[in-house]
Design a protein around this motif. Structure first.
Motif, PDB file in Angstrom:
ATOM      1  N   LEU A 250       1.310  -0.943  -0.270  1.00 22.44           N
ATOM      2  CA  LEU A 250       0.177  -0.204  -0.286  1.00 22.44           C
ATOM      3  C   LEU A 250       0.856   1.071   0.183  1.00 22.44           C
ATOM      4  N   ARG A 251       1.042   2.002  -0.734  1.00 20.97           N
ATOM      5  CA  ARG A 251       1.145   3.523  -0.759  1.00 20.97           C
ATOM      6  C   ARG A 251       0.403   4.558  -0.892  1.00 20.97           C
ATOM      7  N   PRO A 252       0.809   5.569  -0.032  1.00 22.99           N
ATOM      8  CA  PRO A 252       0.208   6.776  -0.279  1.00 22.99           C
ATOM      9  C   PRO A 252      -0.441   7.445  -1.342  1.00 22.99           C
ATOM     10  N   ILE A 253      -1.533   8.083  -1.429  1.00 21.28           N
ATOM     11  CA  ILE A 253      -2.072   9.017  -3.125  1.00 21.28           C
ATOM     12  C   ILE A 253      -2.187  10.013  -2.893  1.00 21.28           C
ATOM     13  N   LEU A 254      -1.438  10.996  -1.830  1.00 20.73           N
ATOM     14  CA  LEU A 254      -1.759  12.554  -2.165  1.00 20.73           C
ATOM     15  C   LEU A 254      -0.964  13.186  -1.621  1.00 20.73           C
ATOM     16  N   GLU A 255      -0.723  14.147  -2.241  1.00 17.85           N
ATOM     17  CA  GLU A 255       0.468  15.098  -2.306  1.00 17.85           C
ATOM     18  C   GLU A 255      -0.269  16.340  -1.933  1.00 17.85           C
ATOM     19  N   LEU A 256       0.171  17.021  -1.088  1.00 18.10           N
ATOM     20  CA  LEU A 256       0.019  18.833  -1.056  1.00 18.10           C
ATOM     21  C   LEU A 256       0.924  19.444  -1.414  1.00 18.10           C
ATOM     22  N   SER A 257       1.221  20.380  -1.805  1.00 20.63           N
ATOM     23  CA  SER A 257       2.249  21.090  -2.945  1.00 20.63           C
ATOM     24  C   SER A 257       1.181  23.066  -2.556  1.00 20.63           C
ATOM     25  N   ALA A 258       2.170  23.941  -2.113  1.00 21.05           N
ATOM     26  CA  ALA A 258       1.668  25.053  -2.050  1.00 21.05           C
ATOM     27  C   ALA A 258       2.812  26.092  -2.910  1.00 21.05           C
ATOM     28  N   GLU A 259       2.614  26.793  -3.699  1.00 21.93           N
ATOM     29  CA  GLU A 259       3.033  27.544  -4.129  1.00 21.93           C
ATOM     30  C   GLU A 259       3.742  28.857  -3.964  1.00 21.93           C
ATOM     31  N   VAL A 260       5.251  29.290  -3.754  1.00 17.79           N
ATOM     32  CA  VAL A 260       5.949  30.436  -3.508  1.00 17.79           C
ATOM     33  C   VAL A 260       5.270  31.709  -4.012  1.00 17.79           C
ATOM     34  N   PHE A 261       5.148  32.483  -3.213  1.00 17.20           N
ATOM     35  CA  PHE A 261       4.339  33.798  -3.254  1.00 17.20           C
ATOM     36  C   PHE A 261       5.442  35.007  -2.885  1.00 17.20           C
ATOM     37  N   ARG A 262       6.749  34.769  -2.895  1.00 20.49           N
ATOM     38  CA  ARG A 262       7.254  35.567  -2.321  1.00 20.49           C
ATOM     39  C   ARG A 262       8.733  34.629  -1.796  1.00 20.49           C
ATOM     40  N   SER A 263      10.246  35.211  -2.615  1.00 25.94           N
ATOM     41  CA  SER A 263      11.138  34.077  -2.300  1.00 25.94           C
ATOM     42  C   SER A 263      12.308  35.503  -1.649  1.00 25.94           C
ATOM     43  N   VAL A 264      12.806  35.995  -0.829  1.00 25.57           N
ATOM     44  CA  VAL A 264      13.641  37.158  -0.579  1.00 25.57           C
ATOM     45  C   VAL A 264      15.300  36.299  -0.172  1.00 25.57           C
ATOM     46  N   LEU A 265      16.020  36.936   0.182  1.00 28.07           N
ATOM     47  CA  LEU A 265      17.300  36.829   0.620  1.00 28.07           C
ATOM     48  C   LEU A 265      17.317  37.442   2.131  1.00 28.07           C
ATOM     49  N   ILE A 266      17.259  37.615   2.982  1.00 22.67           N
ATOM     50  CA  ILE A 266      17.383  38.436   4.308  1.00 22.67           C
ATOM     51  C   ILE A 266      18.600  37.885   4.960  1.00 22.67           C
ATOM     52  N   VAL A 284      20.079  33.953   4.832  1.00 22.41           N
ATOM     53  CA  VAL A 284      19.171  33.150   4.149  1.00 22.41           C
ATOM     54  C   VAL A 284      18.568  33.712   3.375  1.00 22.41           C
ATOM     55  N   ARG A 285      18.099  32.427   2.757  1.00 21.64           N
ATOM     56  CA  ARG A 285      16.674  32.875   1.826  1.00 21.64           C
ATOM     57  C   ARG A 285      15.002  32.456   2.373  1.00 21.64           C
ATOM     58  N   LEU A 286      14.538  33.419   2.309  1.00 25.79           N
ATOM     59  CA  LEU A 286      13.137  33.073   2.836  1.00 25.79           C
ATOM     60  C   LEU A 286      11.965  33.178   1.709  1.00 25.79           C
ATOM     61  N   VAL A 287      11.290  31.985   2.090  1.00 26.85           N
ATOM     62  CA  VAL A 287       9.954  31.761   1.184  1.00 26.85           C
ATOM     63  C   VAL A 287       8.798  31.475   1.627  1.00 26.85           C
ATOM     64  N   THR A 288       7.991  32.347   0.891  1.00 27.73           N
ATOM     65  CA  THR A 288       6.604  32.710   2.179  1.00 27.73           C
ATOM     66  C   THR A 288       5.847  31.669   0.644  1.00 27.73           C
ATOM     67  N   LEU A 289       4.879  30.624   1.378  1.00 23.26           N
ATOM     68  CA  LEU A 289       4.692  29.988   0.526  1.00 23.26           C
ATOM     69  C   LEU A 289       2.454  30.248   0.779  1.00 23.26           C
ATOM     70  N   ASN A 290       2.152  29.909   0.060  1.00 29.60           N
ATOM     71  CA  ASN A 290       0.381  29.560  -0.503  1.00 29.60           C
ATOM     72  C   ASN A 290       0.230  28.858   0.988  1.00 29.60           C
ATOM     73  N   CYS A 291       0.097  29.064   2.014  1.00 30.85           N
ATOM     74  CA  CYS A 291      -0.809  27.774   2.502  1.00 30.85           C
ATOM     75  C   CYS A 291      -0.893  27.938   3.907  1.00 30.85           C
ATOM     76  N   GLY A 292      -1.559  27.684   4.567  1.00 33.58           N
ATOM     77  CA  GLY A 292      -2.021  28.762   5.970  1.00 33.58           C
ATOM     78  C   GLY A 292      -2.852  27.476   7.272  1.00 33.58           C
ATOM     79  N   TYR A 293      -3.196  27.982   8.270  1.00 30.39           N
ATOM     80  CA  TYR A 293      -3.401  27.194   9.506  1.00 30.39           C
ATOM     81  C   TYR A 293      -5.612  27.096   8.481  1.00 30.39           C
TER      82      TYR A 293
END
Ligand SMILES: Cc1ncc(COP(=O)(O)O)c(C=O)c1O
Length: 381
Positions: A250-266, A284-293
């Motif tokens: 048996l193998r998992p069938i779901l993958e959740l992916s979120a788009e990057v809407f900001r990528s900045v060096l901080i 570091v590079r800080l990446v913000t994704l379209n996914c929240g609680y």
């Protein structure tokens, strides 16, 4: 604004990629999992448990894919879940696990939906109504789960009522409380209570065509002798963590992916998110994704979860906000706006698999995928 809303017709459907947070569900793998479970159950009828939107995987698409493979039927928790499937053209038997109000019985009868008898009071209520509003019934025996069904001690006193319902009685069922535990003693106790209940019914001349006690774990562990059907949910979604599940392939069938809407060096010292719970220790590079609680990605995963990108994983840092979360990657990783990171992977060993994420939260995989709500687009392929 009001003149705009008067002149513009609402869109027929909202664009799926409006927020680019997508649960991709591999229906090919789902079907492979189904065949693996059919093999494990040695050909018993398989009732696919698709309640709670197929544990977040999309009940209609999952049911359609399974119907094409000839499953024996579906199980849901509520009448509205059953009606949604009928509305979408699912014609196989559907069993509702939960108790439904007497006034909903005509609707269930019209749509050919089967009901679970969940208590002695429910049995009495149904015995009055079912002759006018015929529905198929599955009599649930409480063999030790302790939350619904007729207690075995009540069964003797209910025999006459059950006998009156015989024309509509399709099945007798139980539910295991601990079939996934290494210690199988309680499961065996439940099993012998179930067989005892079945014998009482048989001695009273009550017969049914379907007998089912086992969920995925009960089926994977072989607690099905004498049954005609099994009720499988988590195994179809590839998220059972039993050794037997791995052995069955048996193998998992779901993958959740979120788009990057900001990528900045901080620079070092930059604070991130509510409460400034993360401070960059070095550039570091800080990446913000379209996914929240609000999408069902728990706030309790702040500063604990992982996100995948091109085969590597990177830490989720700072608080998980309502609509976004942040990840740090090394400065050298060139990840750009519009690219995606994987928040739930299909590889069980990954730190961001559903199983690993559940462990981080001290919960079970069921809760992780059930939490993904309707803001998350589903892509079934
Ligand atoms: C009554 C009943 N049967 C079967 C199942 C399926 O269980 P699993 O997903 O562990 O296979 C459930 C799930 O909660 C259930 O409530």
């Amino acid at each position: 604004m009001s003149s705009v809303s008067k002149t513009l017709a609402p869109p027929a459907s909202l664009p799926q990629d409006a927020r680019a947070l997508i649960a991709r569900v591999d229906l090919g793998r789902l079907v492979q999992n189904l065949h693996a479970m059919e093999k494990v159950s040695k050909g018993l009828g398989l009732l696919a448990v698709v309640k709670a939107d197929a544990y977040g995987h999309g009940a209609v698409q999952v049911a359609r894919a399974l119907e094409a493979e000839g499953v024996a039927g579906y199980c849901v928790a509520t009448l509205s879940e059953a009606l949604e499937l009928r509305h979408e053209g699912i014609s196989s038997p559907i069993l509702v696990f939960g108790s439904i109000r007497p006034e909903s019985l005509p609707m269930a009868a019209v749509h050919g939906i089967d009901l679970t008898v969940v208590s002695e009071g429910h049995l009495l209520e149904l015995s009055e109504l079912v002759p006018q509003h015929p529905v198929g019934l599955h009599l649930k025996l409480d063999t030790g789960m302790g939350r619904s069904g007729l207690r075995i001690s009540e069964l003797g006193g209910c025999i006459d009522t059950i006998r009156r319902l015989q024309p509509w009685l399709r099945g007798v069922m139980g539910h295991f409380a601990a079939a996934e535990e290494p210690d199988t003693r309680f499961t065996q106790v439940q099993r012998s209570r179930f067989l005892g209940g079945l014998a009482q019914l048989r001695d009273a001349g009550i017969t049914v065509s379907q007998v089912h006690h086992a969920n995925s774990a009960g089926c994977l562990r072989g607690f099905t002798e004498g049954d005609t059907h099994v009720r499988c949910g988590i195994s179809l979604y590839g998220l059972s963590d039993l050794d037997e599940a791995r052995q069955a392939g048996l193998r998992p069938i779901l993958e959740l992916s979120a788009e990057v809407f900001r990528s900045v060096l901080i620079p070092a010292g930059t604070t991130v998110g509510y409460g400034c719970t993360y401070v960059a220790p070095h550039p570091v590079r800080l990446v913000t994704l379209n996914c929240g609680y609000a999408d069902g990605f728990s706030r309790a995963l702040a500063n604990r979860a992982w996100a995948g990108f091109r085969g590597a994983t990177y830490p989720v840092v700072g608080q998980v906000s309502m609509d976004s979360l942040t990840v740090v990657v090394p400065e050298s990783v060139n990840i750009r706006m519009g690219e995606s990171m994987v928040l739930l992977s299909r590889e069980p060993k990954d730190p961001h698999s559903v199983a690993s994420t559940a462990r981080l939260l001290g919960t079970i995989p069921y809760e992780i995928t059930c939490a993904l709500n309707r803001r998350v687009a589903r892509d079934h392929a």
